[in-house]
Motif scaffolding. Structure first.
Motif, PDB file in Angstrom:
ATOM      1  N   ILE A  23      14.606 -10.564 -38.385  1.00  0.00           N
ATOM      2  CA  ILE A  23      13.180 -10.717 -38.650  1.00  0.00           C
ATOM      3  C   ILE A  23      12.826 -12.191 -38.510  1.00  0.00           C
ATOM      4  O   ILE A  23      13.477 -13.059 -39.090  1.00  0.00           O
ATOM      5  CB  ILE A  23      12.807 -10.208 -40.053  1.00  0.00           C
ATOM      6  CG1 ILE A  23      13.178  -8.731 -40.214  1.00  0.00           C
ATOM      7  CG2 ILE A  23      11.320 -10.402 -40.312  1.00  0.00           C
ATOM      8  CD1 ILE A  23      12.830  -8.158 -41.566  1.00  0.00           C
ATOM      9  N   ALA A  24      11.774 -12.479 -37.755  1.00  0.00           N
ATOM     10  CA  ALA A  24      11.338 -13.858 -37.572  1.00  0.00           C
ATOM     11  C   ALA A  24      10.479 -14.300 -38.742  1.00  0.00           C
ATOM     12  O   ALA A  24       9.787 -13.501 -39.367  1.00  0.00           O
ATOM     13  CB  ALA A  24      10.556 -13.977 -36.265  1.00  0.00           C
ATOM     14  N   ALA A  55       9.095  -7.957 -35.668  1.00  0.00           N
ATOM     15  CA  ALA A  55       8.646  -8.060 -37.057  1.00  0.00           C
ATOM     16  C   ALA A  55       8.612  -9.529 -37.470  1.00  0.00           C
ATOM     17  O   ALA A  55       9.561 -10.271 -37.218  1.00  0.00           O
ATOM     18  CB  ALA A  55       9.592  -7.281 -37.968  1.00  0.00           C
ATOM     19  N   VAL A  56       7.505  -9.949 -38.093  1.00  0.00           N
ATOM     20  CA  VAL A  56       7.316 -11.349 -38.457  1.00  0.00           C
ATOM     21  C   VAL A  56       6.895 -11.461 -39.920  1.00  0.00           C
ATOM     22  O   VAL A  56       6.017 -10.720 -40.387  1.00  0.00           O
ATOM     23  CB  VAL A  56       6.242 -12.014 -37.569  1.00  0.00           C
ATOM     24  CG1 VAL A  56       5.976 -13.453 -38.011  1.00  0.00           C
ATOM     25  CG2 VAL A  56       6.665 -11.992 -36.115  1.00  0.00           C
ATOM     26  N   GLY A  83       0.988  -9.691 -29.917  1.00  0.00           N
ATOM     27  CA  GLY A  83       2.154  -8.878 -29.544  1.00  0.00           C
ATOM     28  C   GLY A  83       3.246  -8.775 -30.568  1.00  0.00           C
ATOM     29  O   GLY A  83       4.298  -8.193 -30.300  1.00  0.00           O
ATOM     30  N   VAL A  84       3.054  -9.344 -31.790  1.00  0.00           N
ATOM     31  CA  VAL A  84       4.064  -9.215 -32.835  1.00  0.00           C
ATOM     32  C   VAL A  84       3.467  -8.417 -33.996  1.00  0.00           C
ATOM     33  O   VAL A  84       2.276  -8.136 -34.022  1.00  0.00           O
ATOM     34  CB  VAL A  84       4.561 -10.587 -33.336  1.00  0.00           C
ATOM     35  CG1 VAL A  84       5.230 -11.347 -32.215  1.00  0.00           C
ATOM     36  CG2 VAL A  84       3.403 -11.402 -33.918  1.00  0.00           C
ATOM     37  N   ILE A  85       4.316  -8.070 -34.971  1.00  0.00           N
ATOM     38  CA  ILE A  85       3.879  -7.224 -36.075  1.00  0.00           C
ATOM     39  C   ILE A  85       4.164  -7.924 -37.406  1.00  0.00           C
ATOM     40  O   ILE A  85       5.317  -7.973 -37.848  1.00  0.00           O
ATOM     41  CB  ILE A  85       4.597  -5.858 -36.039  1.00  0.00           C
ATOM     42  CG1 ILE A  85       4.360  -5.175 -34.690  1.00  0.00           C
ATOM     43  CG2 ILE A  85       4.123  -4.973 -37.188  1.00  0.00           C
ATOM     44  CD1 ILE A  85       5.124  -3.887 -34.522  1.00  0.00           C
ATOM     45  N   PRO A  86       3.145  -8.484 -38.052  1.00  0.00           N
ATOM     46  CA  PRO A  86       3.350  -9.076 -39.384  1.00  0.00           C
ATOM     47  C   PRO A  86       3.710  -7.978 -40.387  1.00  0.00           C
ATOM     48  O   PRO A  86       3.013  -6.971 -40.491  1.00  0.00           O
ATOM     49  CB  PRO A  86       1.980  -9.691 -39.711  1.00  0.00           C
ATOM     50  CG  PRO A  86       1.267  -9.807 -38.398  1.00  0.00           C
ATOM     51  CD  PRO A  86       1.758  -8.661 -37.573  1.00  0.00           C
ATOM     52  N   GLN A 114      13.682 -19.442 -40.273  1.00  0.00           N
ATOM     53  CA  GLN A 114      13.913 -20.150 -39.027  1.00  0.00           C
ATOM     54  C   GLN A 114      12.589 -20.848 -38.699  1.00  0.00           C
ATOM     55  O   GLN A 114      11.706 -20.281 -38.097  1.00  0.00           O
ATOM     56  CB  GLN A 114      14.278 -19.175 -37.907  1.00  0.00           C
ATOM     57  CG  GLN A 114      15.395 -18.212 -38.272  1.00  0.00           C
ATOM     58  CD  GLN A 114      16.705 -18.916 -38.458  1.00  0.00           C
ATOM     59  OE1 GLN A 114      16.944 -19.940 -37.848  1.00  0.00           O
ATOM     60  NE2 GLN A 114      17.569 -18.402 -39.291  1.00  0.00           N
ATOM     61  N   TYR A 115      12.423 -22.072 -39.167  1.00  0.00           N
ATOM     62  CA  TYR A 115      11.108 -22.674 -39.129  1.00  0.00           C
ATOM     63  C   TYR A 115      10.757 -23.331 -37.797  1.00  0.00           C
ATOM     64  O   TYR A 115       9.597 -23.552 -37.510  1.00  0.00           O
ATOM     65  CB  TYR A 115      10.987 -23.750 -40.208  1.00  0.00           C
ATOM     66  CG  TYR A 115      10.919 -23.197 -41.609  1.00  0.00           C
ATOM     67  CD1 TYR A 115      11.374 -23.931 -42.682  1.00  0.00           C
ATOM     68  CD2 TYR A 115      10.406 -21.923 -41.846  1.00  0.00           C
ATOM     69  CE1 TYR A 115      11.322 -23.424 -43.978  1.00  0.00           C
ATOM     70  CE2 TYR A 115      10.355 -21.414 -43.133  1.00  0.00           C
ATOM     71  CZ  TYR A 115      10.809 -22.171 -44.182  1.00  0.00           C
ATOM     72  OH  TYR A 115      10.744 -21.658 -45.451  1.00  0.00           O
TER      73      TYR A 115
END
Length: 261
Positions: A23-24, A55-56, A83-86, A114-115
């Motif tokens: 997960i980012a 997933a963010v 294009g991402v999913i919080p 991972q900043y």
């Protein structure tokens, strides 16, 4: 649930396990919804296999003030459009908890972030790119293919350790790390990845979908490895491979990991 001979059987329909997943974490430094959405869209376009529908977790801990619910919702909508999913907020304060409740999102605590942005200006500085000598590759490294992109560049060589929280990206080229990739660190390449020290963090090769990319590692303790979007976490790796020199590749859409002599 069923009843058998006077007692109830609570056999589960689904088995829940808590494990390590890719997960980012997006730490917000400047609350500019348009810029944040644009930056995320560029990441997705650059490495769709890695970031597309990823997933963010949103982390507002870098701001002096928590945004109001309307602004935060606007950011969530912009990121989804990019294009991402919080999926959650990173825990920081009671204000974060209140905001998460307003947004209908969970809180995740003790998340190792991972900043550093991939390929961004604030990413850790690597050694200047130069061609990787043929005799510098690990054993069997000749089997790895270079990125398929026509604008491929000479390999990127990282001489110093990649430390926890750092993220290093080799765009359209292979990546060679001559030192350690620490726990909580992440190395990404559109081509193959060669790691001469211990790999304790994450390594993601073929970020743009190059299924011929490979990962070569002298000492394998990775949190996560991936080739062209197919990944495994350490819990899925046979124990006999931990600490060994390994090669990682895709075979019929299955991620393979094998020890090297």
């Amino acid at each position: 649930m069923s009843v058998t001979q006077g007692h109830m059987d609570y056999e589960q329909a689904g088995e829940l396990k808590i494990g390590q997943v890719g997960i980012a974490n997006l730490r917000i430094r400047t609350l500019d919804v348009a810029q944040l959405s644009r930056e995320m869209r560029e990441r997705v376009e650059r490495a769709p296999k890695l970031f597309g529908r990823a997933a963010v977790i949103i982390d507002f801990g870098g701001l002096t003030r928590m945004p109001d619910a309307a602004t935060a919702q606007s950011l969530l909508d912009g990121l989804r459009a990019a294009g991402v999913i919080p999926v959650a907020l990173a825990y920081g304060s009671p204000d974060t908890e209140a905001l998460a409740e307003q947004l209908g999102l969970p809180l995740l605590a003790k998340f190792r972030a991972q900043y550093e942005p991939v390929g961004g200006a604030s990413a850790p500085t690597a050694s200047a790119p130069r061609p990787v000598a043929a005799d510098a590759a690990p054993a069997k490294a000749s089997a790895a293919s270079a990125p398929k992109a026509s604008d491929s560049k000479p390999g990127l060589v990282q001489k110093t350790p990649v430390r926890s929280g750092q993220q290093l990206y080799a765009e359209n080229r292979d990546l060679t790390v001559l030192n350690t990739v620490g726990a909580g660190a992440e190395v990404i390449s559109d081509g193959s990845i060669h790691i001469y020290g211990p790999l304790r963090g994450r390594a993601l090769a073929g970020a743009r979908g190059n299924a011929d990319a490979r990962i070569f590692c002298r000492e394998f303790h990775a949190e996560l490895v991936a080739v062209a979007g197919h990944y495994k976490v350490m819990e899925e790796v046979p124990k006999e491979l931990r600490g060994k020199a390994v090669q990682i590749w895709l075979e019929q859409d299955q991620l393979k990991i094998a020890a090297q002599e």
